[in-house]
Scaffold this motif. Structure first.
Motif, PDB file in Angstrom:
ATOM      1  N   ARG A   1      65.824  39.937 -15.554  1.00  0.00           N
ATOM      2  CA  ARG A   1      64.368  40.008 -15.420  1.00  0.00           C
ATOM      3  C   ARG A   1      63.779  40.751 -16.604  1.00  0.00           C
ATOM      4  NH1 ARG A   1      60.436  39.580 -11.649  1.00  0.00           N
ATOM      5  NH2 ARG A   1      61.920  39.066 -10.022  1.00  0.00           N
ATOM      6  N   GLN A   2      62.713  40.173 -17.130  1.00  0.00           N
ATOM      7  CA  GLN A   2      61.901  40.834 -18.138  1.00  0.00           C
ATOM      8  C   GLN A   2      60.450  40.449 -17.875  1.00  0.00           C
ATOM      9  OE1 GLN A   2      63.180  40.606 -22.205  1.00  0.00           O
ATOM     10  NE2 GLN A   2      61.244  41.325 -22.973  1.00  0.00           N
ATOM     11  N   GLY A   3      59.677  41.398 -17.369  1.00  0.00           N
ATOM     12  CA  GLY A   3      58.291  41.110 -17.018  1.00  0.00           C
ATOM     13  C   GLY A   3      58.221  40.041 -15.944  1.00  0.00           C
ATOM     14  N   ALA A   4      57.365  39.050 -16.168  1.00  0.00           N
ATOM     15  CA  ALA A   4      57.186  37.970 -15.193  1.00  0.00           C
ATOM     16  C   ALA A   4      58.307  36.939 -15.250  1.00  0.00           C
ATOM     17  CB  ALA A   4      55.851  37.274 -15.429  1.00  0.00           C
ATOM     18  N   GLN A   5      59.119  36.980 -16.288  1.00  0.00           N
ATOM     19  CA  GLN A   5      60.194  35.999 -16.440  1.00  0.00           C
ATOM     20  C   GLN A   5      61.463  36.511 -15.772  1.00  0.00           C
ATOM     21  OE1 GLN A   5      59.274  33.048 -17.730  1.00  0.00           O
ATOM     22  NE2 GLN A   5      57.321  34.107 -17.807  1.00  0.00           N
ATOM     23  N   HIS A   6      62.057  35.677 -14.945  1.00  0.00           N
ATOM     24  CA  HIS A   6      63.323  36.049 -14.320  1.00  0.00           C
ATOM     25  C   HIS A   6      64.129  34.792 -14.021  1.00  0.00           C
ATOM     26  CE1 HIS A   6      61.919  34.974 -10.238  1.00  0.00           C
ATOM     27  NE2 HIS A   6      60.746  35.421 -10.671  1.00  0.00           N
ATOM     28  N   CYS A   7      65.428  34.976 -13.966  1.00  0.00           N
ATOM     29  CA  CYS A   7      66.307  33.871 -13.594  1.00  0.00           C
ATOM     30  C   CYS A   7      67.461  34.427 -12.780  1.00  0.00           C
ATOM     31  CB  CYS A   7      66.796  33.111 -14.824  1.00  0.00           C
ATOM     32  SG  CYS A   7      67.824  34.051 -15.926  1.00  0.00           S
ATOM     33  N   GLU A   8      68.054  33.537 -12.007  1.00  0.00           N
ATOM     34  CA  GLU A   8      69.156  33.908 -11.133  1.00  0.00           C
ATOM     35  C   GLU A   8      70.234  32.837 -11.234  1.00  0.00           C
ATOM     36  OE1 GLU A   8      68.618  35.630  -6.997  1.00  0.00           O
ATOM     37  OE2 GLU A   8      69.116  33.529  -6.592  1.00  0.00           O
ATOM     38  N   LEU A   9      71.461  33.285 -11.367  1.00  0.00           N
ATOM     39  CA  LEU A   9      72.611  32.383 -11.422  1.00  0.00           C
ATOM     40  C   LEU A   9      73.424  32.570 -10.154  1.00  0.00           C
ATOM     41  CD1 LEU A   9      74.708  30.493 -12.793  1.00  0.00           C
ATOM     42  CD2 LEU A   9      75.668  32.567 -13.839  1.00  0.00           C
ATOM     43  N   PHE A  10      73.634  31.481  -9.429  1.00  0.00           N
ATOM     44  CA  PHE A  10      74.489  31.494  -8.243  1.00  0.00           C
ATOM     45  C   PHE A  10      75.701  30.627  -8.548  1.00  0.00           C
ATOM     46  CE2 PHE A  10      76.069  29.648  -4.327  1.00  0.00           C
ATOM     47  CZ  PHE A  10      76.308  30.795  -3.583  1.00  0.00           C
ATOM     48  N   VAL A  11      76.895  31.198  -8.411  1.00  0.00           N
ATOM     49  CA  VAL A  11      78.135  30.464  -8.653  1.00  0.00           C
ATOM     50  C   VAL A  11      78.910  30.374  -7.350  1.00  0.00           C
ATOM     51  CG1 VAL A  11      80.277  30.372  -9.973  1.00  0.00           C
ATOM     52  CG2 VAL A  11      78.220  31.333 -11.026  1.00  0.00           C
TER      53      VAL A  11
ATOM     54  N   ALA B   1      77.570  25.741 -10.115  1.00  0.00           N
ATOM     55  CA  ALA B   1      76.645  26.822 -10.452  1.00  0.00           C
ATOM     56  C   ALA B   1      75.216  26.291 -10.452  1.00  0.00           C
ATOM     57  CB  ALA B   1      76.990  27.393 -11.820  1.00  0.00           C
ATOM     58  N   THR B   2      74.309  27.136 -10.033  1.00  0.00           N
ATOM     59  CA  THR B   2      72.896  26.792  -9.986  1.00  0.00           C
ATOM     60  C   THR B   2      72.097  27.930 -10.606  1.00  0.00           C
ATOM     61  OG1 THR B   2      73.252  25.597  -7.920  1.00  0.00           O
ATOM     62  CG2 THR B   2      70.980  26.138  -8.491  1.00  0.00           C
ATOM     63  N   ILE B   3      71.168  27.575 -11.470  1.00  0.00           N
ATOM     64  CA  ILE B   3      70.280  28.557 -12.086  1.00  0.00           C
ATOM     65  C   ILE B   3      68.862  28.272 -11.612  1.00  0.00           C
ATOM     66  CG2 ILE B   3      69.318  29.436 -14.247  1.00  0.00           C
ATOM     67  CD1 ILE B   3      71.925  28.443 -15.611  1.00  0.00           C
ATOM     68  N   HIS B   4      68.214  29.303 -11.070  1.00  0.00           N
ATOM     69  CA  HIS B   4      66.802  29.230 -10.706  1.00  0.00           C
ATOM     70  C   HIS B   4      66.058  30.121 -11.687  1.00  0.00           C
ATOM     71  CE1 HIS B   4      67.576  27.223  -6.908  1.00  0.00           C
ATOM     72  NE2 HIS B   4      68.551  28.089  -6.698  1.00  0.00           N
ATOM     73  N   TYR B   5      64.956  29.626 -12.238  1.00  0.00           N
ATOM     74  CA  TYR B   5      64.204  30.422 -13.206  1.00  0.00           C
ATOM     75  C   TYR B   5      62.725  30.061 -13.157  1.00  0.00           C
ATOM     76  CZ  TYR B   5      64.181  26.288 -16.240  1.00  0.00           C
ATOM     77  OH  TYR B   5      63.992  25.030 -16.756  1.00  0.00           O
ATOM     78  N   VAL B   6      61.913  30.960 -13.672  1.00  0.00           N
ATOM     79  CA  VAL B   6      60.474  30.745 -13.730  1.00  0.00           C
ATOM     80  C   VAL B   6      60.136  30.125 -15.084  1.00  0.00           C
ATOM     81  CG1 VAL B   6      58.219  31.859 -13.728  1.00  0.00           C
ATOM     82  CG2 VAL B   6      60.005  32.679 -12.206  1.00  0.00           C
ATOM     83  N   ASP B   7      59.484  28.976 -15.061  1.00  0.00           N
ATOM     84  CA  ASP B   7      59.071  28.324 -16.298  1.00  0.00           C
ATOM     85  C   ASP B   7      58.003  29.191 -16.972  1.00  0.00           C
ATOM     86  OD1 ASP B   7      57.089  26.542 -17.854  1.00  0.00           O
ATOM     87  OD2 ASP B   7      58.868  25.274 -17.630  1.00  0.00           O
ATOM     88  N   PRO B   8      58.203  29.568 -18.245  1.00  0.00           N
ATOM     89  CA  PRO B   8      57.249  30.450 -18.922  1.00  0.00           C
ATOM     90  C   PRO B   8      55.859  29.840 -19.091  1.00  0.00           C
ATOM     91  CG  PRO B   8      59.250  30.178 -20.247  1.00  0.00           C
ATOM     92  CD  PRO B   8      59.350  29.268 -19.073  1.00  0.00           C
ATOM     93  N   HIS B   9      55.753  28.522 -19.075  1.00  0.00           N
ATOM     94  CA  HIS B   9      54.466  27.857 -19.297  1.00  0.00           C
ATOM     95  C   HIS B   9      53.709  27.584 -18.005  1.00  0.00           C
ATOM     96  CE1 HIS B   9      55.772  27.453 -23.403  1.00  0.00           C
ATOM     97  NE2 HIS B   9      56.865  26.854 -22.987  1.00  0.00           N
TER      98      HIS B   9
ATOM     99  N   ARG C   1      56.176  27.912 -12.571  1.00  0.00           N
ATOM    100  CA  ARG C   1      56.862  27.271 -11.444  1.00  0.00           C
ATOM    101  C   ARG C   1      58.340  27.649 -11.475  1.00  0.00           C
ATOM    102  NH1 ARG C   1      55.956  21.141 -11.701  1.00  0.00           N
ATOM    103  NH2 ARG C   1      57.280  21.290  -9.877  1.00  0.00           N
ATOM    104  N   ILE C   2      58.959  27.706 -10.306  1.00  0.00           N
ATOM    105  CA  ILE C   2      60.403  27.958 -10.233  1.00  0.00           C
ATOM    106  C   ILE C   2      61.130  26.637 -10.421  1.00  0.00           C
ATOM    107  CG2 ILE C   2      62.300  28.720  -8.764  1.00  0.00           C
ATOM    108  CD1 ILE C   2      60.346  30.695  -7.502  1.00  0.00           C
TER     109      ILE C   2
END
Length: 65
Positions: A31-41, A48-56, A59-60
């Protein structure tokens, strides 16, 4: 594509955290500010699945590996 995501996504310059870990799965995040991502293995099904917030759009989004 994963290497490009890793080098360009802003959350990787922030804080790392271990969310959950056991003998069947691992879940970690950045996580850095409003941007974050999560990796589930899933270690049993080797997926593996990555969930993240699109910077533009803020949306997740999901990447399957």
């Amino acid at each position: 594509r994963l290497m490009e995501f890793r080098t360009q996504y802003p959350a990787f310059g922030g804080t790392f955290s271990l969310h959950d870990s056991n003998d069947k799965s691992v879940c970690i995040g950045w996580r850095q500010g409003a941007q974050h991502c999560e990796l589930f293995v899933d270690l049993l099904f080797k997926k593996a699945t990555i969930h993240y917030v699109d910077p533009h759009t803020q949306r997740i989004l999901t990447l399957q590996c």
